[in-house]
Design a protein around this motif. Structure first.
Motif, mmCIF file in Angstrom:
data_model
loop_
_atom_site.group_PDB
_atom_site.id
_atom_site.type_symbol
_atom_site.label_atom_id
_atom_site.label_comp_id
_atom_site.label_asym_id
_atom_site.label_seq_id
_atom_site.Cartn_x
_atom_site.Cartn_y
_atom_site.Cartn_z
ATOM 1 N N PHE A 1 19.153 10.101 39.515
ATOM 2 C CA PHE A 1 20.594 9.723 39.531
ATOM 3 C C PHE A 1 19.458 9.679 41.167
ATOM 4 N N VAL A 2 20.516 8.607 41.892
ATOM 5 C CA VAL A 2 19.915 8.600 42.837
ATOM 6 C C VAL A 2 21.549 9.036 43.876
ATOM 7 N N MET A 3 20.737 9.042 45.368
ATOM 8 C CA MET A 3 21.546 9.783 46.114
ATOM 9 C C MET A 3 21.993 8.513 47.334
ATOM 10 N N GLY A 4 23.820 8.468 47.719
ATOM 11 C CA GLY A 4 24.051 8.074 48.576
ATOM 12 C C GLY A 4 22.888 8.126 49.827
ATOM 13 N N SER A 5 23.017 6.797 50.130
ATOM 14 C CA SER A 5 22.447 5.929 51.885
ATOM 15 C C SER A 5 22.733 7.828 52.566
ATOM 16 N N VAL A 6 24.190 7.895 52.668
ATOM 17 C CA VAL A 6 25.053 7.824 53.736
ATOM 18 C C VAL A 6 25.858 9.051 53.143
ATOM 19 N N ASP A 7 26.839 8.984 52.477
ATOM 20 C CA ASP A 7 27.283 10.837 51.716
ATOM 21 C C ASP A 7 26.090 10.957 51.141
ATOM 22 N N ARG A 8 25.194 12.240 51.310
ATOM 23 C CA ARG A 8 23.901 13.617 50.691
ATOM 24 C C ARG A 8 25.331 14.112 49.559
ATOM 25 N N THR A 9 26.451 13.637 49.632
ATOM 26 C CA THR A 9 26.667 14.397 48.385
ATOM 27 C C THR A 9 27.516 13.139 47.227
ATOM 28 N N LEU A 10 26.937 12.472 47.044
ATOM 29 C CA LEU A 10 27.086 11.529 46.136
ATOM 30 C C LEU A 10 25.536 11.144 45.475
ATOM 31 N N TYR B 1 17.140 34.737 57.689
ATOM 32 C CA TYR B 1 17.204 33.307 57.353
ATOM 33 C C TYR B 1 16.873 32.188 58.691
ATOM 34 N N GLU B 2 16.605 30.576 57.625
ATOM 35 C CA GLU B 2 16.191 30.053 58.857
ATOM 36 C C GLU B 2 17.336 28.669 59.090
ATOM 37 N N GLU B 3 17.870 28.385 58.096
ATOM 38 C CA GLU B 3 18.844 26.962 57.853
ATOM 39 C C GLU B 3 19.350 27.409 56.963
ATOM 40 N N THR B 4 20.357 27.061 57.248
ATOM 41 C CA THR B 4 22.189 27.633 56.570
ATOM 42 C C THR B 4 22.803 25.716 56.139
ATOM 43 N N PHE B 5 22.079 24.962 56.859
ATOM 44 C CA PHE B 5 23.410 24.070 56.993
ATOM 45 C C PHE B 5 22.979 23.153 54.755
ATOM 46 N N ALA B 6 24.326 23.011 54.582
ATOM 47 C CA ALA B 6 24.436 21.840 53.518
ATOM 48 C C ALA B 6 25.515 21.089 53.005
ATOM 49 N N PRO B 7 25.228 19.613 53.205
ATOM 50 C CA PRO B 7 26.541 19.143 52.776
ATOM 51 C C PRO B 7 27.460 19.164 52.027
ATOM 52 N N VAL B 8 28.644 18.966 52.167
ATOM 53 C CA VAL B 8 29.898 19.175 52.132
ATOM 54 C C VAL B 8 30.711 17.778 52.208
ATOM 55 N N ALA B 9 31.105 17.491 51.109
ATOM 56 C CA ALA B 9 31.874 15.974 51.038
ATOM 57 C C ALA B 9 33.039 15.761 51.693
ATOM 58 N N HIS B 10 33.125 14.599 52.351
ATOM 59 C CA HIS B 10 34.978 14.762 52.992
ATOM 60 C C HIS B 10 36.309 14.839 52.020
ATOM 61 N N LEU B 11 36.635 15.164 52.816
ATOM 62 C CA LEU B 11 38.262 14.731 51.420
ATOM 63 C C LEU B 11 38.090 12.976 51.475
ATOM 64 N N GLU B 12 38.146 12.605 52.387
ATOM 65 C CA GLU B 12 38.398 11.591 52.818
ATOM 66 C C GLU B 12 36.984 10.511 52.122
ATOM 67 N N ALA B 13 36.428 10.983 52.042
ATOM 68 C CA ALA B 13 35.662 11.036 50.687
ATOM 69 C C ALA B 13 35.719 10.619 49.052
ATOM 70 N N THR B 14 36.305 12.102 48.725
ATOM 71 C CA THR B 14 37.222 12.191 47.385
ATOM 72 C C THR B 14 38.787 11.145 47.658
ATOM 73 N N ARG B 15 38.871 10.245 48.245
ATOM 74 C CA ARG B 15 40.085 9.492 48.515
ATOM 75 C C ARG B 15 38.939 8.405 47.606
ATOM 76 N N ILE B 16 38.070 8.252 48.460
ATOM 77 C CA ILE B 16 37.343 6.900 48.516
ATOM 78 C C ILE B 16 36.947 7.267 46.836
ATOM 79 N N LEU B 17 36.615 7.929 46.823
ATOM 80 C CA LEU B 17 36.025 8.063 44.860
ATOM 81 C C LEU B 17 37.156 7.771 44.121
ATOM 82 N N LEU B 18 38.804 8.636 44.216
ATOM 83 C CA LEU B 18 40.190 8.216 43.590
ATOM 84 C C LEU B 18 40.310 7.085 43.695
#
Length: 544
Positions: free
Chosen positions: A190-199, A108-125
């Protein structure tokens, strides 16, 4: 390439859908190994389902083993999925790759994948509750099998399975799945979030659809029922989905959505950790920790089981996702994980006893609430008895309800009260700017954001560029706060100590003060939301 699947689960049985659907029941136990699983028809069905997914998604091809190719093994992982009431709803069998034997640069070369912060989920709620639309949830069946991989690997002396798509256990699997899903959403408009890449956001004819990704769990909702339904159908055509309806149970969070707002709590998780640590019959307490508690290393005290102590701390730390009222007490106990003593364990048990008194508390987000953004910042003075370092406390609110908070011991000893309070103000400023950028993707624009502190000297240092004896010891990075004040991003406002909401994250409080702050923050059962909102109205009037 993956090989050597257990011989007792044959390829011919994979295609036998009739055998898979013969039973609608589930097993209540989790198998120790493959032999144990094969003794129960429900777990055999689960294994057939997994292999059927492989065939349907064309995950691999059986090929000759390439020369000089290091193979990767596989193993079965068995897990029961539980519903909100704790009942087993599904037996889940996964054939996973033994990714621990992969070598970087070869497999493998790269493994990173964005994961949403739980506080970002609270913001969405909070945002969804304010706008009055309900969030839905879907789960991607065998999500990682939808991700295409570029690396090659193999196992088996003669013939092996060459992977076409990612498999659970491979280090690059999350990255491959995220790349596939992101590409699909972007092509769909869709348009991806400028800060949150899981949005991801979609605007169409004045309506908005919001999608948040957490690995294979997808939360979505919008202002148009037609747009929401169309998205669900589109996803189901592209990927095999489990449409779970209204968002109710997510990452051990229980969400109740209604016309008046959303209530987020972890009552089931609380009951589970009571059972895990044998605290079911514990005596309730009204606060998480006594104000008379004098915490130190207690080197003369009796040592306790470190593994058990760390397990209790880990469980409580995850509970702080919806219970900020225990944040300070848990973080205080966590400082002694390296060498826990009886006194430390008793303090942790006191937190459990407080949870016994308040098992149903959570976060309430009201519909129709304003989406103004403000923060609070505070610190105690040399509170740690060992090294005399202070504890910083911050919290950020969207409208009148809490979405982000922190309680953290400062890295250095503060030489003055000005520096002591300036440090958490810096952390709060950073968090507020991140939230401001994140909320801009939701279409919310903010000017100056109010940051409330109870130190006039800290405010003066941020506003006044003149250096003097009280500021010469402050590191250059602290002037970043002053820079953002001058730019108009942050507005520093003085608040009297009695109304400093961040107090609950910096020190131990008496019962009356503790419950007053807990209510102001919306950390209460939805049944008393009227009282909370009344308190908040009074508090906001004091701050204006």
């Amino acid at each position: 390439m993956i090989g050597d699947i257990h011989q007792r689960v044959t390829r011919s049985s994979v295609t036998s859908l009739a055998f898979f659907f013969h039973s609608a029941y589930v097993a209540s136990f989790e198998p120790r190994d493959v032999s144990h699983a094969l003794s129960d028809p429900n777990w055999v069905n689960a294994m057939h389902e997994e292999l059927e997914n492989f065939e349907r998604n064309h995950v691999w091809d059986l090929v000759e083993s390439p020369p000089n190719c290091r193979p990767i093994g596989t193993k079965w992982v068995f897990k029961n999925k539980q519903g909100e009431n704790g009942m087993v709803v599904r037996n889940k069998a996964r054939l996973v790759a033994q990714g621990f034997c992969q070598k970087e640069g070869i497999d493998y070369e790269e493994t990173f994948a964005p994961v949403a912060h739980l506080e970002a989920t609270r913001i969405l709620l909070a945002f969804a509750a304010s706008k009055g639309f309900k969030l839905q949830q879907m789960d991607v069946k065998s999500a990682f099998m939808n991700g295409f991989i570029e690396e090659k690997s193999a196992r088996f002396p003669d013939r092996v399975y060459k992977l076409r798509k990612a498999l659970y256990g491979l280090k690059q699997a999350p990255r491959a799945w995220y790349a596939r899903l992101k590409s699909f959403l972007l092509k769909s408009g869709f348009v991806m979030g400028s800060v949150d890449r899981t949005l991801f956001l979609l605007s169409r004819s004045g309506d908005t659809l919001i999608v948040r990704i957490y690995v294979d769990d997808i939360i979505f909702g919008g202002s148009s029922h037609t747009l929401v339904s169309s998205f669900a159908e589109q996803m189901n055509r592209e990927f095999e989905m489990s449409l779970m309806g209204e968002l109710q149970f997510f990452l051990r969070l229980q969400i109740k959505q209604g016309l008046e707002g959303a209530f987020v709590h972890q009552a089931k998780y609380t009951r589970d950790i009571f059972k895990k640590f044998d605290m079911v019959d514990s005596k309730p307490m009204t606060t998480p920790m006594s104000t008379n508690t004098k915490f130190d290393a207690d080197e003369d005290g009796e040592a306790v089981d470190q593994k058990e102590f760390r397990g209790m701390i880990d469980s409580l730390l995850y509970l702080t996702v919806t219970r900020p009222d225990i944040q300070f007490a848990v973080c205080l106990c966590a400082r002694y994980q390296a060498s826990p003593r009886t006194s430390h364990r008793q303090a942790v048990k006191r937190i459990f006893r407080y949870l016994k008194f308040t098992p149903e508390l959570g976060l309430w987000y009201s519909s129709g609430s304003s989406l103004s953004l403000r923060g609070f910042s505070d610190a105690d003075h040399a509170g740690c008895r060992i090294d005399r370092k202070s504890t910083s406390g911050t919290c950020q609110l969207l409208g009148t309800f809490l979405v982000s908070w922190s309680s953290l011991k400062q890295a250095t000893v503060s030489l003055s009260t000005t520096k002591r309070v300036h440090l958490p103000s810096l952390a709060a400023r950073s968090q507020l700017l991140w939230m401001k950028a994140t909320l801009s993707d939701f279409g919310l624009k903010y000017g100056r954001i109010s940051l409330l502190v109870d130190s006039t000297s800290a405010i003066s240092v941020a506003k006044n560029p003149v250096l003097h004896s009280r500021t010469k010891h402050i590191d250059v990075r602290f002037y970043f706060l002053r820079d953002h004040y001058e730019k108009g991003d942050i507005d520093l406002i003085h608040v009297v100590s009695a109304n400093q909401l961040a107090d609950i994250f910096t020190k131990l409080l008496e019962f009356d003060a503790f419950t007053r702050l807990r209510g102001w923050r919306g950390i209460d059962n939805a049944l008393i939301k009227g009282e909370i909102e009344s308190q908040w109205t009074d508090l906001i009037a004091l701050l204006v």
